[in-house]
Design a protein around this motif. Structure first.
Motif, PDB file in Angstrom:
ATOM      1  N   ARG A 260      41.946  42.282  45.711  1.00  0.00           N
ATOM      2  CA  ARG A 260      42.505  43.447  45.044  1.00  0.00           C
ATOM      3  C   ARG A 260      43.191  44.360  46.064  1.00  0.00           C
ATOM      4  O   ARG A 260      42.559  44.833  47.014  1.00  0.00           O
ATOM      5  CB  ARG A 260      41.406  44.250  44.319  1.00  0.00           C
ATOM      6  CG  ARG A 260      40.795  43.533  43.116  1.00  0.00           C
ATOM      7  CD  ARG A 260      41.821  43.396  41.994  1.00  0.00           C
ATOM      8  NE  ARG A 260      41.257  42.743  40.814  1.00  0.00           N
ATOM      9  CZ  ARG A 260      41.250  41.433  40.611  1.00  0.00           C
ATOM     10  NH1 ARG A 260      41.776  40.625  41.543  1.00  0.00           N
ATOM     11  NH2 ARG A 260      40.736  40.917  39.513  1.00  0.00           N
TER      12      ARG A 260
ATOM     13  N   ASP B 150      46.985  41.028  44.546  1.00  0.00           N
ATOM     14  CA  ASP B 150      45.846  40.807  43.658  1.00  0.00           C
ATOM     15  C   ASP B 150      45.803  39.318  43.311  1.00  0.00           C
ATOM     16  O   ASP B 150      46.824  38.726  42.951  1.00  0.00           O
ATOM     17  CB  ASP B 150      45.985  41.607  42.358  1.00  0.00           C
ATOM     18  CG  ASP B 150      45.999  43.113  42.585  1.00  0.00           C
ATOM     19  OD1 ASP B 150      45.435  43.565  43.598  1.00  0.00           O
ATOM     20  OD2 ASP B 150      46.571  43.822  41.744  1.00  0.00           O
TER      21      ASP B 150
ATOM     22  N   LEU C 251      38.451  42.087  49.480  1.00  0.00           N
ATOM     23  CA  LEU C 251      38.399  40.636  49.312  1.00  0.00           C
ATOM     24  C   LEU C 251      36.940  40.239  49.192  1.00  0.00           C
ATOM     25  O   LEU C 251      36.118  40.597  50.049  1.00  0.00           O
ATOM     26  CB  LEU C 251      39.036  39.923  50.510  1.00  0.00           C
ATOM     27  CG  LEU C 251      39.009  38.391  50.467  1.00  0.00           C
ATOM     28  CD1 LEU C 251      39.884  37.874  49.335  1.00  0.00           C
ATOM     29  CD2 LEU C 251      39.443  37.796  51.796  1.00  0.00           C
ATOM     30  N   GLU C 252      36.605  39.538  48.114  1.00  0.00           N
ATOM     31  CA  GLU C 252      35.245  39.051  47.907  1.00  0.00           C
ATOM     32  C   GLU C 252      35.243  37.530  47.917  1.00  0.00           C
ATOM     33  O   GLU C 252      36.116  36.898  47.320  1.00  0.00           O
ATOM     34  CB  GLU C 252      34.683  39.534  46.561  1.00  0.00           C
ATOM     35  CG  GLU C 252      34.532  41.032  46.462  1.00  0.00           C
ATOM     36  CD  GLU C 252      33.992  41.465  45.111  1.00  0.00           C
ATOM     37  OE1 GLU C 252      33.694  40.573  44.277  1.00  0.00           O
ATOM     38  OE2 GLU C 252      33.858  42.677  44.878  1.00  0.00           O
TER      39      GLU C 252
ATOM     40  N   ASP D  81      40.498  25.735  40.130  1.00  0.00           N
ATOM     41  CA  ASP D  81      41.873  26.236  40.098  1.00  0.00           C
ATOM     42  C   ASP D  81      42.757  25.469  41.079  1.00  0.00           C
ATOM     43  O   ASP D  81      42.301  25.075  42.160  1.00  0.00           O
ATOM     44  CB  ASP D  81      41.924  27.718  40.474  1.00  0.00           C
ATOM     45  CG  ASP D  81      41.612  28.642  39.317  1.00  0.00           C
ATOM     46  OD1 ASP D  81      41.526  28.148  38.175  1.00  0.00           O
ATOM     47  OD2 ASP D  81      41.453  29.855  39.548  1.00  0.00           O
TER      48      ASP D  81
ATOM     49  N   ALA E 186      33.350  31.947  37.241  1.00  0.00           N
ATOM     50  CA  ALA E 186      33.271  33.090  38.148  1.00  0.00           C
ATOM     51  C   ALA E 186      34.166  32.837  39.360  1.00  0.00           C
ATOM     52  O   ALA E 186      34.201  31.726  39.889  1.00  0.00           O
ATOM     53  CB  ALA E 186      31.829  33.301  38.587  1.00  0.00           C
ATOM     54  N   PRO E 187      34.899  33.844  39.813  1.00  0.00           N
ATOM     55  CA  PRO E 187      35.816  33.628  40.936  1.00  0.00           C
ATOM     56  C   PRO E 187      35.092  33.282  42.232  1.00  0.00           C
ATOM     57  O   PRO E 187      34.033  33.839  42.527  1.00  0.00           O
ATOM     58  CB  PRO E 187      36.530  34.980  41.071  1.00  0.00           C
ATOM     59  CG  PRO E 187      36.327  35.676  39.770  1.00  0.00           C
ATOM     60  CD  PRO E 187      35.003  35.196  39.263  1.00  0.00           C
TER      61      PRO E 187
ATOM     62  N   ALA F   4      39.168  30.680  40.928  1.00  0.00           N
ATOM     63  CA  ALA F   4      37.904  30.164  40.418  1.00  0.00           C
ATOM     64  C   ALA F   4      37.764  28.680  40.735  1.00  0.00           C
ATOM     65  O   ALA F   4      38.732  28.011  41.123  1.00  0.00           O
ATOM     66  CB  ALA F   4      37.818  30.382  38.907  1.00  0.00           C
TER      67      ALA F   4
ATOM     68  N   GLY G  96      31.487  36.760  45.495  1.00  0.00           N
ATOM     69  CA  GLY G  96      30.927  38.048  45.122  1.00  0.00           C
ATOM     70  C   GLY G  96      30.528  38.936  46.268  1.00  0.00           C
ATOM     71  O   GLY G  96      30.107  40.085  46.044  1.00  0.00           O
TER      72      GLY G  96
ATOM     73  N   LEU H  26      37.103  33.544  44.959  1.00  0.00           N
ATOM     74  CA  LEU H  26      37.807  34.620  45.665  1.00  0.00           C
ATOM     75  C   LEU H  26      38.272  35.662  44.663  1.00  0.00           C
ATOM     76  O   LEU H  26      38.774  35.313  43.593  1.00  0.00           O
ATOM     77  CB  LEU H  26      39.040  34.079  46.395  1.00  0.00           C
ATOM     78  CG  LEU H  26      38.895  33.435  47.764  1.00  0.00           C
ATOM     79  CD1 LEU H  26      40.267  33.024  48.273  1.00  0.00           C
ATOM     80  CD2 LEU H  26      38.226  34.352  48.768  1.00  0.00           C
ATOM     81  N   ARG H  27      38.134  36.921  45.046  1.00  0.00           N
ATOM     82  CA  ARG H  27      38.707  38.003  44.259  1.00  0.00           C
ATOM     83  C   ARG H  27      39.371  38.979  45.236  1.00  0.00           C
ATOM     84  O   ARG H  27      38.690  39.592  46.061  1.00  0.00           O
ATOM     85  CB  ARG H  27      37.643  38.730  43.444  1.00  0.00           C
ATOM     86  CG  ARG H  27      38.211  39.836  42.541  1.00  0.00           C
ATOM     87  CD  ARG H  27      37.102  40.656  41.890  1.00  0.00           C
ATOM     88  NE  ARG H  27      36.329  39.853  40.952  1.00  0.00           N
ATOM     89  CZ  ARG H  27      36.665  39.689  39.675  1.00  0.00           C
ATOM     90  NH1 ARG H  27      37.751  40.252  39.195  1.00  0.00           N
ATOM     91  NH2 ARG H  27      35.894  38.971  38.884  1.00  0.00           N
TER      92      ARG H  27
ATOM     93  N   ASP I  22      42.794  36.202  41.701  1.00  0.00           N
ATOM     94  CA  ASP I  22      41.480  35.629  41.413  1.00  0.00           C
ATOM     95  C   ASP I  22      41.587  34.119  41.517  1.00  0.00           C
ATOM     96  O   ASP I  22      42.528  33.517  40.983  1.00  0.00           O
ATOM     97  CB  ASP I  22      41.006  35.998  40.000  1.00  0.00           C
ATOM     98  CG  ASP I  22      40.554  37.449  39.904  1.00  0.00           C
ATOM     99  OD1 ASP I  22      40.353  38.082  40.960  1.00  0.00           O
ATOM    100  OD2 ASP I  22      40.415  37.953  38.778  1.00  0.00           O
TER     101      ASP I  22
END
Length: 246
Positions: free
Chosen positions: A9, A30, A67-68, A37, A3-4, A34, A71, A6-7, A32
């Motif tokens: 978009r 954009d 920006l998440e 990484d 699961a990321p 995880a 989550g 950071l996400r 992602d």
């Protein structure tokens, strides 16, 4: 894929200028990121790399886009929650070491733990000592920054960034103030510690040899991230070796 952490978009960053058209630094990023990484981001000077890093590290907010972090959208975080999330979850390593000149190596590494509650605060001396030992400076705990080499100062900065066990490490030109050999040692260390901690690592760099260490490499151009493969120029040593072989 995990699961990321950071996400991102459609991140944009626009700066209003007096008596001039607005400056659009980021135009729709954009990304992602995880656990585990290792990502590198290259780009020419002024392309917005540090602006992007500040947004990903929760130091700044985008003009638009989402920006998440774990989550949770940045827009839903209060200023206090954003600061706590950044303090506990993000570690920063910069080109300039930013060490406090009147503090020893150990006292510099203790600084982030002064804002920790409970066990982290009371064990800050032991935790700082342990972190400095991990970066090979167990014998230099009580040295002032001006008594340390550039490579040693960067090791202290790395220890300070990682002492709170962040899940995301952001490194902005971490080898830019070092010679090539020392820079390679520092990147080996940063890679190893990030891997051991299970943290994600994002490195901003102008050096394709540093970028090539990453699992995924990007170039920031015209305000947009483009996934790429760094093109490595032969080193002087490699060219000399080729000449000897011929």
């Amino acid at each position: 894929m995990n699961a990321p952490i950071l996400r991102a978009r459609g991140l944009t960053r626009t700066v209003e200028l007096p008596d001039a058209a607005a400056l659009q630094i980021l135009r729709g990023v954009d990304l992602d990121v995880a656990v585990g990484d290792h990502i590198s981001i290259m780009g020419r000077s002024g392309s917005g790399k540090s602006t992007l890093l500040n947004i990903l590290g929760l130091l700044d907010a985008p003009s638009d886009g989402t920006l998440e972090f774990d989550g949770v959208p940045l827009q839903r975080m209060s200023a206090g929650r954003r600061d706590r999330t950044r303090g506990r979850g993000v570690g920063f390593v910069f080109q300039q070491f930013n060490l406090l000149p009147g503090r020893t190596a150990r006292e510099n590494v203790e600084m982030p733990l002064l804002y920790e509650g409970g066990r982290g605060f009371w064990r800050r001396r032991a935790l700082a000592t342990e972190m400095l030992e991990r970066v090979g400076l167990g014998a230099r705990l009580d040295q002032m920054p001006d008594r340390l080499s550039g490579g040693e100062q960067q090791r202290v900065a790395i220890a300070r960034a990682l002492v709170r066990s962040p899940r995301l490490i952001l490194a902005d030109e971490p080898t830019g103030a070092l010679d090539v050999d020392t820079g390679a040692v520092i990147m080996d260390l940063l890679d190893a510690i990030a891997t051991q901690a299970g943290a994600a690592l994002i490195t901003i760099t102008h050096d394709p040899h540093v970028a090539a260490r990453a699992q995924r490499a990007y170039r920031l151009a015209d305000g947009v991230l483009h996934e790429t493969v760094p093109v490595l120029e032969p080193t002087a040593a490699a060219l000399a070796g080729a000449g000897d072989a011929s």
